[in-house]
Scaffold this motif. Sequence first.
Motif, PDB file in Angstrom:
ATOM      1  N   HIS A   4       0.632  -1.433  -0.255  1.00  0.00           N
ATOM      2  CA  HIS A   4      -0.154  -0.156  -0.293  1.00  0.00           C
ATOM      3  C   HIS A   4       0.912   1.635   0.101  1.00  0.00           C
ATOM      4  CE1 HIS A   4      -3.423   2.049   1.606  1.00  0.00           C
ATOM      5  NE2 HIS A   4      -3.527   2.549   0.278  1.00  0.00           N
ATOM      6  N   ALA A   5       0.600   1.910  -1.408  1.00  0.00           N
ATOM      7  CA  ALA A   5       1.611   2.948  -0.790  1.00  0.00           C
ATOM      8  C   ALA A   5       0.348   4.529  -0.942  1.00  0.00           C
ATOM      9  CB  ALA A   5       2.191   3.612  -2.956  1.00  0.00           C
ATOM     10  N   ASP A   6       0.643   4.289   0.190  1.00  0.00           N
ATOM     11  CA  ASP A   6      -0.491   5.447   1.173  1.00  0.00           C
ATOM     12  C   ASP A   6       0.699   7.186   1.346  1.00  0.00           C
ATOM     13  OD1 ASP A   6      -2.330   7.429   2.167  1.00  0.00           O
ATOM     14  OD2 ASP A   6      -2.363   5.720   3.916  1.00  0.00           O
ATOM     15  N   LEU A   7       0.116   7.816   0.057  1.00  0.00           N
ATOM     16  CA  LEU A   7       0.667   9.114   0.018  1.00  0.00           C
ATOM     17  C   LEU A   7      -0.314  10.450   0.465  1.00  0.00           C
ATOM     18  CD1 LEU A   7       2.434   8.494  -3.328  1.00  0.00           C
ATOM     19  CD2 LEU A   7       3.301   7.541  -1.206  1.00  0.00           C
ATOM     20  N   ASN A   8      -1.306   9.961   1.049  1.00  0.00           N
ATOM     21  CA  ASN A   8      -2.740  11.349   1.301  1.00  0.00           C
ATOM     22  C   ASN A   8      -1.439  11.867   2.389  1.00  0.00           C
ATOM     23  OD1 ASN A   8      -4.822  10.785   0.110  1.00  0.00           O
ATOM     24  ND2 ASN A   8      -4.962   8.978   2.089  1.00  0.00           N
ATOM     25  N   GLY A   9      -1.679  13.322   2.445  1.00  0.00           N
ATOM     26  CA  GLY A   9      -0.956  14.389   3.590  1.00  0.00           C
ATOM     27  C   GLY A   9      -0.003  15.072   2.737  1.00  0.00           C
ATOM     28  N   GLY A  10       0.800  14.314   1.534  1.00  0.00           N
ATOM     29  CA  GLY A  10       1.786  15.064   0.541  1.00  0.00           C
ATOM     30  C   GLY A  10       1.720  15.589  -0.655  1.00  0.00           C
ATOM     31  N   ASN A  11       2.301  16.321  -1.094  1.00  0.00           N
ATOM     32  CA  ASN A  11       2.733  16.373  -3.105  1.00  0.00           C
ATOM     33  C   ASN A  11       3.141  15.802  -3.624  1.00  0.00           C
ATOM     34  OD1 ASN A  11       3.765  17.919  -5.505  1.00  0.00           O
ATOM     35  ND2 ASN A  11       0.992  18.394  -5.169  1.00  0.00           N
ATOM     36  N   VAL A  12       1.955  15.027  -4.356  1.00  0.00           N
ATOM     37  CA  VAL A  12       3.009  14.134  -4.975  1.00  0.00           C
ATOM     38  C   VAL A  12       3.328  14.100  -6.432  1.00  0.00           C
ATOM     39  CG1 VAL A  12       3.059  11.438  -5.677  1.00  0.00           C
ATOM     40  CG2 VAL A  12       1.633  12.015  -3.134  1.00  0.00           C
ATOM     41  N   THR A  13       4.484  13.713  -7.185  1.00  0.00           N
ATOM     42  CA  THR A  13       5.042  13.806  -8.357  1.00  0.00           C
ATOM     43  C   THR A  13       5.200  12.602  -9.009  1.00  0.00           C
ATOM     44  OG1 THR A  13       4.196  16.243  -8.881  1.00  0.00           O
ATOM     45  CG2 THR A  13       5.937  15.288 -10.144  1.00  0.00           C
TER      46      THR A  13
ATOM     47  N   PHE B  89      -3.438   8.581  -3.066  1.00  0.00           N
ATOM     48  CA  PHE B  89      -2.920   9.787  -2.740  1.00  0.00           C
ATOM     49  C   PHE B  89      -3.938  10.792  -3.264  1.00  0.00           C
ATOM     50  CE2 PHE B  89      -2.612   9.238  -7.041  1.00  0.00           C
ATOM     51  CZ  PHE B  89      -2.951  10.853  -7.833  1.00  0.00           C
ATOM     52  N   ASP B  90      -3.677  12.493  -2.564  1.00  0.00           N
ATOM     53  CA  ASP B  90      -5.377  13.474  -2.739  1.00  0.00           C
ATOM     54  C   ASP B  90      -4.446  14.505  -2.879  1.00  0.00           C
ATOM     55  OD1 ASP B  90      -3.283  14.227   0.089  1.00  0.00           O
ATOM     56  OD2 ASP B  90      -5.212  14.111   1.692  1.00  0.00           O
ATOM     57  N   ASP B  91      -3.521  14.478  -3.527  1.00  0.00           N
ATOM     58  CA  ASP B  91      -2.877  16.055  -4.073  1.00  0.00           C
ATOM     59  C   ASP B  91      -1.037  15.728  -4.596  1.00  0.00           C
ATOM     60  OD1 ASP B  91      -1.653  18.423  -4.306  1.00  0.00           O
ATOM     61  OD2 ASP B  91      -1.166  18.969  -2.000  1.00  0.00           O
ATOM     62  N   GLY B  92      -1.190  16.235  -6.019  1.00  0.00           N
ATOM     63  CA  GLY B  92      -0.384  16.394  -6.866  1.00  0.00           C
ATOM     64  C   GLY B  92      -1.423  14.659  -8.055  1.00  0.00           C
ATOM     65  N   ILE B  93       0.318  14.999  -8.681  1.00  0.00           N
ATOM     66  CA  ILE B  93      -0.070  13.823 -10.006  1.00  0.00           C
ATOM     67  C   ILE B  93       0.438  12.593  -9.986  1.00  0.00           C
ATOM     68  CG2 ILE B  93       1.749  15.681 -11.767  1.00  0.00           C
ATOM     69  CD1 ILE B  93      -0.560  15.189 -13.916  1.00  0.00           C
ATOM     70  N   VAL B  94       0.180  11.389 -10.754  1.00  0.00           N
ATOM     71  CA  VAL B  94       0.709  10.217 -11.382  1.00  0.00           C
ATOM     72  C   VAL B  94       0.469  10.610 -12.792  1.00  0.00           C
ATOM     73  CG1 VAL B  94       0.805   7.962 -10.982  1.00  0.00           C
ATOM     74  CG2 VAL B  94       0.874   9.282  -8.770  1.00  0.00           C
ATOM     75  N   ASN B  95       2.139  10.315 -13.689  1.00  0.00           N
ATOM     76  CA  ASN B  95       1.662  10.841 -14.920  1.00  0.00           C
ATOM     77  C   ASN B  95       2.875   9.130 -15.356  1.00  0.00           C
ATOM     78  OD1 ASN B  95       2.318  10.941 -17.612  1.00  0.00           O
ATOM     79  ND2 ASN B  95       2.202  13.384 -17.602  1.00  0.00           N
TER      80      ASN B  95
ATOM     81  N   ASN C  33      -6.413  18.464  -4.942  1.00  0.00           N
ATOM     82  CA  ASN C  33      -6.834  16.387  -5.264  1.00  0.00           C
ATOM     83  C   ASN C  33      -6.153  15.546  -6.114  1.00  0.00           C
ATOM     84  OD1 ASN C  33      -7.179  17.620  -7.950  1.00  0.00           O
ATOM     85  ND2 ASN C  33      -9.532  18.114  -7.726  1.00  0.00           N
ATOM     86  N   ALA C  34      -6.671  14.764  -6.432  1.00  0.00           N
ATOM     87  CA  ALA C  34      -5.451  13.814  -6.483  1.00  0.00           C
ATOM     88  C   ALA C  34      -5.792  13.317  -8.245  1.00  0.00           C
ATOM     89  CB  ALA C  34      -4.752  12.071  -6.303  1.00  0.00           C
ATOM     90  N   THR C  35      -4.942  13.507  -9.229  1.00  0.00           N
ATOM     91  CA  THR C  35      -4.930  13.706 -10.514  1.00  0.00           C
ATOM     92  C   THR C  35      -4.168  12.203 -11.086  1.00  0.00           C
ATOM     93  OG1 THR C  35      -5.196  15.783 -11.408  1.00  0.00           O
ATOM     94  CG2 THR C  35      -4.787  13.857 -13.465  1.00  0.00           C
ATOM     95  N   LEU C  36      -4.348  11.221 -11.968  1.00  0.00           N
ATOM     96  CA  LEU C  36      -4.120  10.166 -12.286  1.00  0.00           C
ATOM     97  C   LEU C  36      -4.078  10.876 -13.934  1.00  0.00           C
ATOM     98  CD1 LEU C  36      -2.958   7.224 -12.472  1.00  0.00           C
ATOM     99  CD2 LEU C  36      -5.130   6.711 -12.378  1.00  0.00           C
ATOM    100  N   LEU C  37      -3.217  10.896 -14.559  1.00  0.00           N
ATOM    101  CA  LEU C  37      -3.001  10.804 -16.115  1.00  0.00           C
ATOM    102  C   LEU C  37      -2.150   9.613 -16.875  1.00  0.00           C
ATOM    103  CD1 LEU C  37      -3.086  11.953 -19.001  1.00  0.00           C
ATOM    104  CD2 LEU C  37      -1.448  13.306 -17.904  1.00  0.00           C
ATOM    105  N   VAL C  38      -3.221   8.787 -17.720  1.00  0.00           N
ATOM    106  CA  VAL C  38      -3.227   7.600 -18.319  1.00  0.00           C
ATOM    107  C   VAL C  38      -2.712   8.122 -19.576  1.00  0.00           C
ATOM    108  CG1 VAL C  38      -2.960   5.088 -18.856  1.00  0.00           C
ATOM    109  CG2 VAL C  38      -3.722   5.849 -16.428  1.00  0.00           C
ATOM    110  N   ASN C  39      -1.404   8.067 -19.926  1.00  0.00           N
ATOM    111  CA  ASN C  39      -1.154   8.354 -21.216  1.00  0.00           C
ATOM    112  C   ASN C  39      -1.925   7.242 -22.711  1.00  0.00           C
ATOM    113  OD1 ASN C  39       0.452  10.986 -20.312  1.00  0.00           O
ATOM    114  ND2 ASN C  39       2.047   9.872 -20.061  1.00  0.00           N
TER     115      ASN C  39
END
Length: 242
Positions: free
Chosen positions: A24-33, A57-63, A95-101
């Motif tokens: 479990h990668a729980d990244l809540n509370g931090g800005n994720v890139t 996660f709740d902040d940032g983007i996983v691209n 909020n969290a964003t998941l971008l799948v190209n």
Amino acid sequence: INGGRVTTFYICNATGGVIPAYGHADLNGGNVTVMASTMQLGYAGGAGTNALGVLTFDDGIVNVNNVNVGNQTVTSGGAGVGIINLNTNSTYGANATLLVNNILTLGAVTGTLTAGTAGTINVNGGTLNAGTITCGTNTGAINVLGGTLTLPGTGGTAASPIGSLSVSNSTLNLTVSSAATNINTTSLTAGGAGNLINIPAAPALPLYPVQVSLIKYQGSIGGAGYNFSLGTLPALFGGYLS
């Protein structure tokens, strides 16, 4: 590293043994890139090892270019289960964003399906933007609560639909195609005060007026029933939902 991206980002890589694995990668509370070529959640690489991978996660983007949310890699082997939670951080108004190209796969399966293999995405105020969504099984699920789903391509097919799609107080951005239905799902549930569908782009169609299929489902709409409204359309286009 591949072109500035992590080559493969694993969340639970079970490649041997018989003990079920969990990550479990729980990244809540931090800005994720995160920039990755491939992401694997719940990678069941052994003949008898079940794998569960969870990303929250709740902040940032996983691209990422391609994502497998649950991946059973051996015929009749261990079950691969993946869950992604795209949340909202009310403290920072983010909020969290998941971008799948390219391709997002829910419950990828090699060979004969092992019961339990599945992929689930919960968009709890976040954003899911995926080029194409495919399903290795019909048990994949997408739940959008107060969030946004953007799909330039297609989600599921008639032969392998998304197992369930649930939307509540959410926005769907669907690019119209005269050749394919945007979303194929076994079960459609609508809730909340309403759901908005925007059409950001559409091709030149062979004749007008024309009816195009945005969402195909089986049976009746669950929950509140039909509560969709039409938002924006491409320039020079007019239309309505039915």
